[in-house]
Design a protein around this motif. Sequence first.
Motif, PDB file in Angstrom:
ATOM      1  N   GLU A  28       0.837  -1.196   0.000  1.00 42.26           N
ATOM      2  CA  GLU A  28       0.000   0.000   0.000  1.00 42.26           C
ATOM      3  C   GLU A  28       0.877   1.253   0.000  1.00 42.26           C
ATOM      4  O   GLU A  28       1.950   1.280   0.603  1.00 42.26           O
ATOM      5  CB  GLU A  28      -0.904   0.011   1.239  1.00 42.26           C
ATOM      6  N   ILE A  29       0.408   2.291  -0.699  1.00 41.05           N
ATOM      7  CA  ILE A  29       1.076   3.584  -0.713  1.00 41.05           C
ATOM      8  C   ILE A  29       0.196   4.556   0.065  1.00 41.05           C
ATOM      9  O   ILE A  29      -0.903   4.901  -0.388  1.00 41.05           O
ATOM     10  CB  ILE A  29       1.280   4.129  -2.152  1.00 41.05           C
ATOM     11  N   VAL A  30       0.654   4.961   1.235  1.00 41.08           N
ATOM     12  CA  VAL A  30      -0.092   5.894   2.074  1.00 41.08           C
ATOM     13  C   VAL A  30       0.633   7.233   2.066  1.00 41.08           C
ATOM     14  O   VAL A  30       1.834   7.304   2.348  1.00 41.08           O
ATOM     15  CB  VAL A  30      -0.233   5.365   3.517  1.00 41.08           C
ATOM     16  N   VAL A  31      -0.083   8.284   1.709  1.00 38.97           N
ATOM     17  CA  VAL A  31       0.480   9.636   1.712  1.00 38.97           C
ATOM     18  C   VAL A  31      -0.088  10.408   2.893  1.00 38.97           C
ATOM     19  O   VAL A  31      -1.309  10.465   3.082  1.00 38.97           O
ATOM     20  CB  VAL A  31       0.175  10.368   0.394  1.00 38.97           C
ATOM     21  N   LEU A  32       0.802  10.962   3.709  1.00 35.62           N
ATOM     22  CA  LEU A  32       0.415  11.792   4.840  1.00 35.62           C
ATOM     23  C   LEU A  32       0.386  13.244   4.392  1.00 35.62           C
ATOM     24  O   LEU A  32       1.400  13.780   3.936  1.00 35.62           O
ATOM     25  CB  LEU A  32       1.409  11.632   5.992  1.00 35.62           C
ATOM     26  N   LEU A  33      -0.768  13.865   4.495  1.00 36.54           N
ATOM     27  CA  LEU A  33      -0.927  15.270   4.150  1.00 36.54           C
ATOM     28  C   LEU A  33      -1.335  16.059   5.384  1.00 36.54           C
ATOM     29  O   LEU A  33      -1.891  15.498   6.338  1.00 36.54           O
ATOM     30  CB  LEU A  33      -2.004  15.451   3.069  1.00 36.54           C
TER      31      LEU A  33
END
Length: 248
Positions: A28-33
């Motif tokens: 999984e690719i999780v981006v924290l914004l």
Amino acid sequence: MIQTIGLSKTFHDAEVLKNIDLRVAKSEIVVLLGPSGSGKSTLLRCLNGLEELSGGVVEVNGIRVDAAMKSREKHAKFREIRRQTGMVFQQFNLYPHKTALGNVIESLLIVKKMPREQAVQVGEQLLERVGLADKKDAFPSRLSGGQQQRVAIARALAMEPAIMLFDEPTSALDPELVGEVLDVMRQLAKEGMTMVVVTHEMKFARQVANRIVFMDGGSIVEEAEPAAFFREPQTERARRFLNQLSDY
């Protein structure tokens, strides 16, 4: 691959992370914004023990660390985690006196005790993977910022990590150099690498992430698939954040 339960982090009297529950699946690719100071980078650093946990639990690839553990046991567990986790920072942190190849093979020689001939072969393959085969003998001072960051990614990959953590990997780059680093990250995503990314590159977040985790004030405010998050955020705080951006 990654799980946090009730994770908290306090600096002096300031609670920087508040009861963070996060799960990241394999590949999984999780981006924290989130806005500056929301706790994104601190969360990333807690995942591999670069910051002490104030409370809660971190589990990475089956290795579990509880904030209540004795210090020696925690440090030993995080050493195991760091062997399986590559991290790329805002600043490239390359050894200035070593060539691109020398930077990449350092961990192979020191940590893995790999014979030099074999390490060089692996290092050359990694530099080719990030598009820098022709720069193996160049010192960092002779490389652009984008090239230095790609060397840093190759160095992180040298330990064959199960997980890659990226802490604003393009924020120190001139705009025209950002794309070459993001292209390498896109390729890693295609290859199935599990990734957690702190970034302000909204196009990358939309195109590559499986999930957006939006943070503010040390808490996770909202989680959603990119299409849903950018089209119709569910919280007022996320809407205000996106309305301030011009390129999402």
